[in-house]
Write an enzyme that holds these catalytic residues in place. Structure first.
Site, PDB file in Angstrom:
ATOM      1  N   GLY A   1      55.638  63.261  37.937  1.00  0.00           N
ATOM      2  CA  GLY A   1      54.660  62.170  38.056  1.00  0.00           C
ATOM      3  C   GLY A   1      55.126  61.090  38.995  1.00  0.00           C
ATOM      4  O   GLY A   1      54.821  61.091  40.197  1.00  0.00           O
TER       5      GLY A   1
ATOM      6  N   MET B   1      45.395  61.037  26.862  1.00  0.00           N
ATOM      7  CA  MET B   1      46.016  60.311  25.734  1.00  0.00           C
ATOM      8  C   MET B   1      44.958  59.520  24.974  1.00  0.00           C
ATOM      9  O   MET B   1      44.059  58.945  25.591  1.00  0.00           O
ATOM     10  CB  MET B   1      47.074  59.353  26.263  1.00  0.00           C
TER      11      MET B   1
ATOM     12  N   HIS C   1      48.381  68.225  37.208  1.00  0.00           N
ATOM     13  CA  HIS C   1      48.631  67.986  35.779  1.00  0.00           C
ATOM     14  C   HIS C   1      47.851  66.735  35.355  1.00  0.00           C
ATOM     15  O   HIS C   1      47.926  65.695  36.007  1.00  0.00           O
ATOM     16  CB  HIS C   1      50.133  67.786  35.569  1.00  0.00           C
TER      17      HIS C   1
ATOM     18  N   MET D   1      47.342  65.011  24.748  1.00  0.00           N
ATOM     19  CA  MET D   1      48.185  64.263  23.807  1.00  0.00           C
ATOM     20  C   MET D   1      47.239  63.497  22.891  1.00  0.00           C
ATOM     21  O   MET D   1      47.131  62.272  22.946  1.00  0.00           O
ATOM     22  CB  MET D   1      49.121  63.324  24.588  1.00  0.00           C
TER      23      MET D   1
ATOM     24  N   SER E   1      51.600  65.030  38.309  1.00  0.00           N
ATOM     25  CA  SER E   1      50.755  64.422  37.278  1.00  0.00           C
ATOM     26  C   SER E   1      49.992  63.241  37.865  1.00  0.00           C
ATOM     27  O   SER E   1      50.613  62.283  38.351  1.00  0.00           O
ATOM     28  CB  SER E   1      51.621  63.931  36.123  1.00  0.00           C
TER      29      SER E   1
ATOM     30  N   MET F   1      58.438  68.814  26.159  1.00  0.00           N
ATOM     31  CA  MET F   1      58.456  67.445  26.669  1.00  0.00           C
ATOM     32  C   MET F   1      59.911  67.019  26.856  1.00  0.00           C
ATOM     33  O   MET F   1      60.740  67.214  25.966  1.00  0.00           O
ATOM     34  CB  MET F   1      57.786  66.491  25.675  1.00  0.00           C
TER      35      MET F   1
ATOM     36  N   HIS G   1      46.878  68.409  29.777  1.00  0.00           N
ATOM     37  CA  HIS G   1      47.851  68.189  28.701  1.00  0.00           C
ATOM     38  C   HIS G   1      47.231  67.222  27.692  1.00  0.00           C
ATOM     39  O   HIS G   1      47.106  66.031  27.971  1.00  0.00           O
ATOM     40  CB  HIS G   1      49.124  67.605  29.356  1.00  0.00           C
TER      41      HIS G   1
ATOM     42  N   ASP H   1      58.125  68.478  31.248  1.00  0.00           N
ATOM     43  CA  ASP H   1      57.307  67.318  31.602  1.00  0.00           C
ATOM     44  C   ASP H   1      58.022  66.037  31.204  1.00  0.00           C
ATOM     45  O   ASP H   1      58.229  65.782  30.019  1.00  0.00           O
ATOM     46  CB  ASP H   1      55.968  67.463  30.838  1.00  0.00           C
ATOM     47  N   GLY H   2      58.387  65.251  32.231  1.00  0.00           N
ATOM     48  CA  GLY H   2      58.955  63.944  31.977  1.00  0.00           C
ATOM     49  C   GLY H   2      60.295  63.728  32.642  1.00  0.00           C
ATOM     50  O   GLY H   2      61.263  64.429  32.359  1.00  0.00           O
ATOM     51  N   GLY H   3      60.299  62.773  33.581  1.00  0.00           N
ATOM     52  CA  GLY H   3      61.561  62.376  34.204  1.00  0.00           C
ATOM     53  C   GLY H   3      62.166  63.388  35.152  1.00  0.00           C
ATOM     54  O   GLY H   3      63.384  63.417  35.351  1.00  0.00           O
TER      55      GLY H   3
ATOM     56  N   ASP I   1      47.068  64.146  32.280  1.00  0.00           N
ATOM     57  CA  ASP I   1      47.557  63.658  30.989  1.00  0.00           C
ATOM     58  C   ASP I   1      46.469  62.923  30.227  1.00  0.00           C
ATOM     59  O   ASP I   1      46.039  61.838  30.614  1.00  0.00           O
ATOM     60  CB  ASP I   1      48.750  62.723  31.220  1.00  0.00           C
TER      61      ASP I   1
ATOM     62  N   GLY J   1      53.635  59.753  26.305  1.00  0.00           N
ATOM     63  CA  GLY J   1      52.932  58.463  26.274  1.00  0.00           C
ATOM     64  C   GLY J   1      52.905  57.734  27.602  1.00  0.00           C
ATOM     65  O   GLY J   1      51.926  57.062  27.916  1.00  0.00           O
ATOM     66  N   PHE J   2      53.958  57.876  28.383  1.00  0.00           N
ATOM     67  CA  PHE J   2      54.024  57.100  29.624  1.00  0.00           C
ATOM     68  C   PHE J   2      54.738  57.869  30.732  1.00  0.00           C
ATOM     69  O   PHE J   2      55.643  58.658  30.441  1.00  0.00           O
ATOM     70  CB  PHE J   2      54.791  55.785  29.390  1.00  0.00           C
ATOM     71  N   GLY J   3      54.324  57.602  31.950  1.00  0.00           N
ATOM     72  CA  GLY J   3      55.051  58.126  33.100  1.00  0.00           C
ATOM     73  C   GLY J   3      56.246  57.222  33.368  1.00  0.00           C
ATOM     74  O   GLY J   3      56.367  56.131  32.788  1.00  0.00           O
ATOM     75  N   GLY J   4      57.134  57.680  34.219  1.00  0.00           N
ATOM     76  CA  GLY J   4      58.227  56.818  34.680  1.00  0.00           C
ATOM     77  C   GLY J   4      59.397  56.662  33.728  1.00  0.00           C
ATOM     78  O   GLY J   4      60.241  55.783  33.924  1.00  0.00           O
TER      79      GLY J   4
HETATM   80  C1  DX5 Z   1      54.131  61.706  29.660  1.00  0.00           C
HETATM   81  C2  DX5 Z   1      53.282  62.639  30.486  1.00  0.00           C
HETATM   82  C3  DX5 Z   1      53.889  63.088  31.761  1.00  0.00           C
HETATM   83  C4  DX5 Z   1      54.172  62.024  32.766  1.00  0.00           C
HETATM   84  C5  DX5 Z   1      55.266  62.498  33.659  1.00  0.00           C
HETATM   85  O1  DX5 Z   1      53.584  61.606  28.387  1.00  0.00           O
HETATM   86  O2  DX5 Z   1      52.954  63.784  29.725  1.00  0.00           O
HETATM   87  O3  DX5 Z   1      53.079  64.107  32.350  1.00  0.00           O
HETATM   88  O4  DX5 Z   1      53.067  61.707  33.557  1.00  0.00           O
HETATM   89  O5  DX5 Z   1      55.603  61.472  34.507  1.00  0.00           O
HETATM   90  P1  DX5 Z   1      57.085  61.259  35.059  1.00  0.00           P
HETATM   91  O6  DX5 Z   1      57.371  62.412  35.944  1.00  0.00           O
HETATM   92  O7  DX5 Z   1      56.998  59.962  35.756  1.00  0.00           O
HETATM   93  O8  DX5 Z   1      58.005  61.230  33.853  1.00  0.00           O
HETATM   94 ZN    ZN Z   2      52.002  65.581  30.734  1.00  0.00          ZN
END
Ligand code: DX5
Ligand code: ZN
Length: 231
Positions: free
Chosen positions: A203, A43, A39, A74, A14, A143, A72, A181-183, A41, A148-151
């Site tokens: 990501g 938002m 990917h 959102m 991502s 999800m 993606h 997607d996520g973590g 994102d 909303g956020f990476g990390g």
């Molecule tokens: C969160 C995003 C994800 C995010 C994943 O809303 O949709 O795509 O970038 O990032 P990581 O892998 O850091 O959770």
């Molecule tokens: Zn995503």
């Protein structure tokens, strides 16, 4: 989609976790790492508490890479923006069931443009919300963090949700891709692929990896190990 190699596993870094002043370098790094998709994102500050990128940036990404752009959305009421993201060059548009008034109509709209369509469920949204989809989708995105956020950290209860969805699809004889997607990183890719996910977004773990190519290889090896364990 692209099931012929790597045990059908597709890895999609991502760009949300990239340095946005260096997007071209990030795209090149993704390609050189041996990953499969990019990917993206999107938002809107309404559906999720963050604002990221829109069609003009996707258009720039399209010009800068030949990789598959997995977009993606959102955003609230995605129908309004589907045409713009299609002309910007998206290869796949994923919309959230929670953000569509008439999900079937939205999927139909994306398909009419001749690109792939995905539907996404936030962690708290039950699988029953996609029980009655007359329009076939190419991918279901579960999800594994709140969008909303990476990390953020992987929500452990999502493993059961992935497994349940894969079992339901198998029972119905539907070979649909499940994206997560996520973590996701080397610590849990085995768990999610054993449960039935086959398209993996990564990501922060990818962009923080000292050697991105090695990181992708590790993900692939762990995913392959998981699928062998199942046989
Ligand atoms: C969160 C995003 C994800 C995010 C994943 O809303 O949709 O795509 O970038 O990032 P990581 O892998 O850091 O959770
Ligand atoms: Zn995503």
């Amino acid at each position: 989609m692209k099931k012929d190699t790597n045990n059908g596993i597709i890895i999609a870094p991502s760009i949300l976790s990239a340095d946005f002043s260096l997007l071209k370098e990030a795209l090149d790094m993704i390609k050189e790492s041996g990953a499969d998709w990019v990917h993206v994102d999107v938002m809107d500050g309404h559906f999720v508490p963050n604002i990221t990128i829109g069609p003009p940036v996707v258009e720039c990404l399209r010009r800068a890479t030949d990789m598959f752009l997995d977009v993606h959305l959102m955003i609230e009421d995605p129908d309004k923006f589907v045409p713009d993201f299609v002309s910007a060059g998206a290869d796949l548009l994923t919309v959230h069931v929670e953000a569509c008034n008439h999900l079937n109509r939205t999927i139909q709209l994306i398909k009419e443009y001749g690109i792939k369509a995905g539907v996404s469920l936030s962690p708290a949204t039950p699988l029953a919300s996609i029980e009655y989809l007359p329009e076939p989708v190419d991918m279901i995105l579960l999800m594994t963090v709140n969008p909303g956020f990476g990390g953020q950290s992987y929500i452990p209860q999502m493993t059961g949700k992935i497994r349940k969805l894969r079992e339901q699809l198998n029972r119905d004889g539907r070979n649909i891709d499940i994206q997560i997607d996520g973590g996701i990183g080397t610590d849990n890719i085995k768990e999610v692929t054993s449960a039935g996910a086959n398209i993996i977004v990564t990501g922060s773990a990818f962009f923080n990896a000292p050697d991105p190519a090695l990181f992708i290889k590790q993900l692939r090896d762990l995913a392959a190990f998981a699928s062998q364990g199942e046989k």
